[in-house]
Design a protein around this motif. Structure first.
Motif, PDB file in Angstrom:
ATOM      1  N   SER A   1       1.305   2.016  -3.273  1.00  0.00           N
ATOM      2  CA  SER A   1       0.044   2.216  -4.007  1.00  0.00           C
ATOM      3  C   SER A   1       0.041   1.550  -5.379  1.00  0.00           C
ATOM      4  N   ASP A   2       0.646   0.386  -5.416  1.00  0.00           N
ATOM      5  CA  ASP A   2       0.643  -0.366  -6.657  1.00  0.00           C
ATOM      6  C   ASP A   2      -0.487  -1.394  -6.656  1.00  0.00           C
ATOM      7  N   GLY A   3      -1.128  -1.502  -5.520  1.00  0.00           N
ATOM      8  CA  GLY A   3      -2.163  -2.510  -5.387  1.00  0.00           C
ATOM      9  C   GLY A   3      -2.122  -3.013  -3.967  1.00  0.00           C
TER      10      GLY A   3
ATOM     11  N   GLU B   1      -9.576  -0.291  -6.164  1.00  0.00           N
ATOM     12  CA  GLU B   1     -10.354   0.953  -6.146  1.00  0.00           C
ATOM     13  C   GLU B   1     -11.851   0.683  -6.246  1.00  0.00           C
TER      14      GLU B   1
ATOM     15  N   CYS C   1      -3.332 -10.118  -9.758  1.00  0.00           N
ATOM     16  CA  CYS C   1      -4.640  -9.777  -9.206  1.00  0.00           C
ATOM     17  C   CYS C   1      -5.513 -11.024  -9.160  1.00  0.00           C
TER      18      CYS C   1
ATOM     19  N   CYS D   1      -5.098  -5.780  -7.840  1.00  0.00           N
ATOM     20  CA  CYS D   1      -4.412  -4.730  -8.578  1.00  0.00           C
ATOM     21  C   CYS D   1      -5.051  -3.389  -8.221  1.00  0.00           C
ATOM     22  N   LYS D   2      -4.393  -2.352  -8.632  1.00  0.00           N
ATOM     23  CA  LYS D   2      -4.839  -0.991  -8.328  1.00  0.00           C
ATOM     24  C   LYS D   2      -6.306  -0.795  -8.714  1.00  0.00           C
ATOM     25  N   LYS D   3      -6.616  -1.183  -9.941  1.00  0.00           N
ATOM     26  CA  LYS D   3      -7.967  -1.007 -10.470  1.00  0.00           C
ATOM     27  C   LYS D   3      -9.007  -1.717  -9.613  1.00  0.00           C
TER      28      LYS D   3
ATOM     29  N   GLN E   1       0.822  -1.206   0.000  1.00  0.00           N
ATOM     30  CA  GLN E   1       0.000   0.000   0.000  1.00  0.00           C
ATOM     31  C   GLN E   1       0.851   1.248   0.000  1.00  0.00           C
TER      32      GLN E   1
END
Lengths: 127, 127
Positions: free
Chosen positions: A104-106, B124, B81, B119-121, A101
């Motif tokens: 902030s890459d995942g 979120e 992911c 993953c980031k996406k 975290q």
DNA sequence: ATGACTGCAAAAGATTTGCATGTAG
DNA sequence: CTACATGCAAATCTTTTGCAGTCAT
């Protein structure tokens, strides 16, 4: 689908019990055949998958093209030896979640991770 | 075996260049076909393997049953992911070698490791 | 009885390989 | 020329699946 007892499944569970060598389906199949000469590889796979779906074992995809199975469902990581292919348990005190975290890459979670290097044995031989 | 020039190999190298989406052989094959309609999947594989043997790209076995390829050969880790299967780069400042030796479970090296999570996406979207 | 489980064999999916032909050096 | 590279298809290897028969409940 209510689970039913099966001696094949019990035997697979038992074969795996306490092991730390992370056998493949084929190895387990070979061992099962001693006790159940007519057991099929399909049955072995089905039960291994079932047990891992139940959370009783772990199915590891370590990248050598063959799945490995681990009766240890506690949080721990795996080291794949690049020399001999052995899969061994490693205990690392990593707070991966916060590490990832931070970047902030995942979000890394589940304490599932594979590391590559040399196993204890191959590291000692040092050739 | 002295390497010879091949336009197919150059095109594959170029397609991969600068990408961070870690495409599979099949994806690369599909893209190659636009430029070389008669290229074969075998040729794509042979060249990807050759390039990774040369150390120009990385071949990743992330455990989803399909190999992924990465033109970035710098030290970095990968996050897979668990929701969408995306493979993304993550930069972690880990001294894995010392961490593993501390435990004397073996030696982690090469800075090759796969982590699993979101993953980031997908993190979120949080659903 | 009914539905889960099994053995067997075939199918599926990814990667590798053999071979005849093409092409760079 | 001669090796390396290609396209094509077949082979390999692991895992999954369909099906008819078996067994647990």
């Amino acid at each position: 689908m209510a689970l039913k007892f099966s001696k094949q499944r019990e035997a697979i569970r038992k074969t795996l019990e306490g092991r730390t060598d992370h056998p493949t389906a084929d190895m387990i199949y070979a061992e099962m055949r001693k006790e159940f000469p007519r057991i099929s590889l399909g049955t072995v796979y089905r039960n291994l998958i079932l047990l891992s779906d139940l959370g009783e074992i772990q199915r590891l995809k370590v990248g050598d093209g063959v799945d490995h199975f681990d009766p240890n469902t506690d949080e721990h990581y795996h080291l794949i030896c690049e020399k001999c292919g052995a899969v061994s348990d490693i205990m690392l005190h990593l707070d991966l979640d916060s590490l990832a975290q931070e970047q902030s890459d995942g979000i890394i979670h589940g304490h599932k991770a594979y590391f590559y290097g040399l196993c204890k044995k191959c590291a000692e031989k040092a050739d």
